[in-house]
Design an enzyme around this catalytic site. Sequence first.
Site, PDB file in Angstrom:
ATOM      1  N   CYS A 272      -4.681  -3.108  -2.056  1.00 39.57           N
ATOM      2  CA  CYS A 272      -5.392  -4.387  -1.994  1.00 39.57           C
ATOM      3  C   CYS A 272      -5.694  -4.652  -0.521  1.00 39.57           C
ATOM      4  CB  CYS A 272      -4.609  -5.508  -2.677  1.00 39.57           C
ATOM      5  SG  CYS A 272      -3.036  -5.967  -1.935  1.00 39.57           S
TER       6      CYS A 272
ATOM      7  N   THR B 265      -4.107  -6.480   1.802  1.00 42.61           N
ATOM      8  CA  THR B 265      -2.919  -6.364   2.642  1.00 42.61           C
ATOM      9  C   THR B 265      -1.888  -5.380   2.092  1.00 42.61           C
ATOM     10  OG1 THR B 265      -1.851  -8.122   1.400  1.00 42.61           O
ATOM     11  CG2 THR B 265      -3.089  -8.775   3.379  1.00 42.61           C
TER      12      THR B 265
ATOM     13  N   HIS C  45      14.807   8.210   0.588  1.00 41.80           N
ATOM     14  CA  HIS C  45      15.951   7.299   0.409  1.00 41.80           C
ATOM     15  C   HIS C  45      15.837   6.430  -0.837  1.00 41.80           C
ATOM     16  CE1 HIS C  45      17.256   7.290   4.933  1.00 41.80           C
ATOM     17  NE2 HIS C  45      16.774   8.465   4.559  1.00 41.80           N
TER      18      HIS C  45
HETATM   19  C1  RB5 Z   1      -8.006 -10.530  -1.776  1.00 42.13           C
HETATM   20  O1  RB5 Z   1      -8.833 -11.317  -0.994  1.00 42.13           O
HETATM   21  C2  RB5 Z   1      -6.646 -10.381  -1.160  1.00 42.13           C
HETATM   22  O2  RB5 Z   1      -5.938 -11.571  -1.272  1.00 42.13           O
HETATM   23  C3  RB5 Z   1      -5.904  -9.263  -1.823  1.00 42.13           C
HETATM   24  O3  RB5 Z   1      -6.624  -8.081  -1.692  1.00 42.13           O
HETATM   25  C4  RB5 Z   1      -4.517  -8.932  -1.287  1.00 42.13           C
HETATM   26  O4  RB5 Z   1      -4.523  -8.804   0.095  1.00 42.13           O
HETATM   27  C5  RB5 Z   1      -3.421  -9.765  -1.771  1.00 42.13           C
HETATM   28  O5  RB5 Z   1      -2.254  -9.573  -1.427  1.00 42.13           O
END
Ligand code: RB5
Length: 143
Positions: free
Chosen positions: A65, A67, A98
């Site tokens: 995603c 992040t 681990h």
């Molecule tokens: C999407 O905008 C973003 O919130 C998602 O990809 C992710 O980073 C969520 O944890």
Amino acid sequence: MKIALGSDHGGYALKMSIIEHLKERGIEFTDKGCFDEKSCDYPVYAKAVTAAVNSGEADLGILVCGTGIGMSMAANKVKGIRAALCHDNFSAQATREHNNANVLCLGARVVGPGLALMIVDTFLDTPFSNDERHIRRISMIED
Ligand code: RB5
């Protein structure tokens, strides 16, 4: 080895780069979505990939995603899943050795594709150590 992949819109482009990389390496995979860059909800894809890992359809999962955080939070809610958010090679190697991590989470807005593919390779190519102390600690997580 078969890999299940999933992403939301924020991770879609990096997931497609990973898929190309897996094809080049001759590694079997299944893509659980999403299938374009339209805004969507990452827990849907975390659920699909973790189900594939838990059922044995896939040996390992990769979730991407923006992040990597949302995907790792969602994946780690699923019993039997040990999802590791890794943005460096050391962590990718250590979490396989681990923690016997069975899902790799990546943040496409955090790492570039070059590093991400290196992390993927490290994760896929590193076996679990099978050390007694690590087996014990993983059982404690499961309990
Ligand atoms: C999407 O905008 C973003 O919130 C998602 O990809 C992710 O980073 C969520 O944890």
